[in-house]
Design a protein around this motif. Structure first.
Motif, short mmCIF file in Angstrom:
data_model
loop_
_atom_site.label_atom_id
_atom_site.label_comp_id
_atom_site.label_asym_id
_atom_site.label_seq_id
_atom_site.Cartn_x
_atom_site.Cartn_y
_atom_site.Cartn_z
N GLU A 80 0.81 -1.21 0.00
CA GLU A 80 0.00 0.00 0.00
C GLU A 80 0.85 1.26 0.00
O GLU A 80 0.41 2.31 -0.49
CB GLU A 80 -0.92 0.01 1.23
CG GLU A 80 -1.99 -1.08 1.22
CD GLU A 80 -1.53 -2.37 1.86
OE1 GLU A 80 -2.37 -3.10 2.41
OE2 GLU A 80 -0.31 -2.68 1.79
N LYS B 163 -7.06 5.23 -8.52
CA LYS B 163 -7.09 4.03 -7.69
C LYS B 163 -5.80 3.87 -6.89
O LYS B 163 -5.82 3.55 -5.70
CB LYS B 163 -7.33 2.79 -8.55
CG LYS B 163 -8.71 2.73 -9.19
CD LYS B 163 -8.87 1.44 -9.97
CE LYS B 163 -10.28 1.34 -10.57
NZ LYS B 163 -10.46 0.08 -11.34
N LYS C 42 -5.30 5.92 -3.68
CA LYS C 42 -6.08 5.52 -2.51
C LYS C 42 -5.30 4.55 -1.63
O LYS C 42 -5.73 4.21 -0.53
CB LYS C 42 -7.39 4.86 -2.95
CG LYS C 42 -8.30 5.76 -3.78
CD LYS C 42 -8.77 6.97 -3.00
CE LYS C 42 -9.72 7.82 -3.84
NZ LYS C 42 -10.13 9.06 -3.13
N CYS C 43 -4.15 4.11 -2.14
CA CYS C 43 -3.25 3.23 -1.38
C CYS C 43 -3.92 1.93 -0.96
O CYS C 43 -3.74 1.46 0.17
CB CYS C 43 -2.68 3.96 -0.15
SG CYS C 43 -1.71 5.42 -0.57
N ARG C 44 -4.68 1.36 -1.88
CA ARG C 44 -5.30 0.06 -1.61
C ARG C 44 -4.37 -1.04 -2.11
O ARG C 44 -3.65 -0.88 -3.09
CB ARG C 44 -6.67 -0.04 -2.28
CG ARG C 44 -7.74 0.81 -1.60
CD ARG C 44 -9.12 0.44 -2.12
NE ARG C 44 -9.31 0.92 -3.47
CZ ARG C 44 -10.01 2.00 -3.79
NH1 ARG C 44 -10.55 2.74 -2.84
NH2 ARG C 44 -10.16 2.37 -5.04
N PHE C 45 -4.43 -2.18 -1.43
CA PHE C 45 -3.49 -3.26 -1.68
C PHE C 45 -3.57 -3.79 -3.11
O PHE C 45 -2.57 -3.83 -3.83
CB PHE C 45 -3.74 -4.39 -0.68
CG PHE C 45 -2.99 -5.66 -0.99
CD1 PHE C 45 -1.66 -5.80 -0.65
CD2 PHE C 45 -3.61 -6.72 -1.64
CE1 PHE C 45 -0.96 -6.96 -0.94
CE2 PHE C 45 -2.93 -7.88 -1.94
CZ PHE C 45 -1.60 -7.99 -1.58
N GLN C 46 -4.76 -4.22 -3.53
CA GLN C 46 -4.88 -4.95 -4.79
C GLN C 46 -4.52 -4.09 -6.00
O GLN C 46 -3.86 -4.55 -6.93
CB GLN C 46 -6.29 -5.52 -4.94
CG GLN C 46 -6.40 -6.60 -6.01
CD GLN C 46 -5.46 -7.76 -5.74
OE1 GLN C 46 -5.50 -8.37 -4.68
NE2 GLN C 46 -4.61 -8.07 -6.70
N ASP C 47 -4.96 -2.82 -6.00
CA ASP C 47 -4.67 -1.94 -7.13
C ASP C 47 -3.16 -1.75 -7.29
O ASP C 47 -2.62 -1.82 -8.40
CB ASP C 47 -5.34 -0.58 -6.92
CG ASP C 47 -6.85 -0.68 -6.90
OD1 ASP C 47 -7.39 -1.51 -7.66
OD2 ASP C 47 -7.49 0.06 -6.14
N ASN C 48 -2.47 -1.51 -6.18
CA ASN C 48 -1.02 -1.31 -6.25
C ASN C 48 -0.27 -2.62 -6.52
O ASN C 48 0.78 -2.61 -7.16
CB ASN C 48 -0.53 -0.67 -4.95
CG ASN C 48 -0.85 0.81 -4.88
OD1 ASN C 48 -0.14 1.64 -5.45
ND2 ASN C 48 -1.95 1.15 -4.22
N ARG D 299 -4.27 4.94 9.12
CA ARG D 299 -5.02 4.38 7.99
C ARG D 299 -5.27 5.46 6.95
O ARG D 299 -5.77 6.53 7.25
CB ARG D 299 -6.34 3.81 8.49
CG ARG D 299 -7.24 3.35 7.35
CD ARG D 299 -8.49 2.69 7.86
NE ARG D 299 -8.20 1.38 8.43
CZ ARG D 299 -9.15 0.54 8.84
NH1 ARG D 299 -10.42 0.88 8.75
NH2 ARG D 299 -8.84 -0.62 9.35
N GLY D 300 -4.92 5.17 5.71
CA GLY D 300 -5.14 6.12 4.63
C GLY D 300 -4.05 7.18 4.54
O GLY D 300 -4.08 8.02 3.67
#
Length: 268
Positions: free
Chosen positions: A24, A82, A85-91, A132-133
């Motif tokens: 992330e 995307k 947003k620092c989301r796991f799957q996208d990165n 978080r975030g």
């Protein structure tokens, strides 16, 4: 199947001489910019903010990355909205693609510390998650000693003095219990992340099988057996849930084999 999270992080940290601990964290865009710079050596690293801690700063880094893609005619869409947003799957997906692209180009020797030297004032860059975030780099810099001697109004040095707190055995027990709880929660989180990655990879393999052109004359049992090998397959260190009945899967395969045999015996 793509590389695991640990393999990708190890590759990034080795290439850039950094200490990322989570996928992330790459959502800030800084590491992506320097990975591309390691290939072409012309990304304006002085404009890349490794210490970014706001989403608009992440987007600025990703825009620098997009400019590099356009300059070198790299036909790959960057999902900036995307990634930031620092989301796991996208990165994870984007990093897997970028690693393969990097390996295909086979760049020359690269000095990552020298290239980002202008961005580092004191200490070594060490990305960390503050909340978080909010994913920001932290620096290991020296801080002034506030507990030493000080000068009074008359110019006489006075040594700093403060009462020391001595924890009791009860306090130590509470701290030890909290450390144990944190360790348990971290272990559970790692297990959940492994399970998530495990089932996500299964889903991707099933999608790949479903997207293949199937020969109409190929026995149905062959296709079903391929799907079952994915659904009921395991990997090292992972055990299927107890409610999965392998005998039931074998029974389904036998039914398909029997149907194929019955079709072959029919006469017209």
């Amino acid at each position: 199947m793509g590389e695991s999270r640990a393999e990708l992080l190890a590759w990034v940290n080795d290439l850039l001489q950094l200490k990322y601990t989570k996928i992330e964290q790459l959502g800030t865009g800084a590491a992506y910019c320097q990975i591309v710079d390691s290939i072409y050596g012309d990304v304006p690293m002085s404009k890349v903010k490794f210490e970014a801690n706001q989403e608009y700063e992440y987007l600025n880094n990703l825009k620098i990355l997009q400019s590099a893609f356009i300059k070198h005619k790299i036909e790959k869409h960057i999902p900036m909205e995307k990634l930031c947003k620092c989301r796991f799957q996208d990165n994870l997906d984007f990093l897997q693609w970028l690693k393969h692209f990097h390996e295909d180009v086979e760049p020359n020797n690269y000095d990552p510390i020298r290239r980002r030297k202008s961005n580092i004032s004191n200490g070594a860059l060490s990305p960390s998650v503050r909340s978080r975030g909010s994913i920001t780099p932290s620096y290991q810099a020296s801080t002034p000693d506030r507990s030493g001697s000080r000068t009074s109004r008359n110019g006489v040095l006075k040594s700093g003095s403060s009462a020391r707190f001595t924890p009791s055995s009860e306090h130590l027990a509470i701290v030890e219990d909290l450390h144990r709880q944190v360790a348990d929660m971290q272990s559970q989180m790692e297990t959940l992340e492994r399970e998530r990655d495990f089932y996500y990879n299964k889903l991707r393999m099933v999608e790949e099988l479903a997207g293949q052109n199937v020969d109409p004359e190929e026995p149905a049992a062959t296709v079903v057996r391929a799907l079952h090998s994915v659904l009921y397959g395991t990997e090292e260190g992972f055990v299927d849930p107890d409610d999965v009945d392998q005998k039931l899967a074998d029974m389904h395969l036998q039914e398909y084999d029997d149907d194929e045999d019955d079709d072959g015996d029919e006469t017209f």
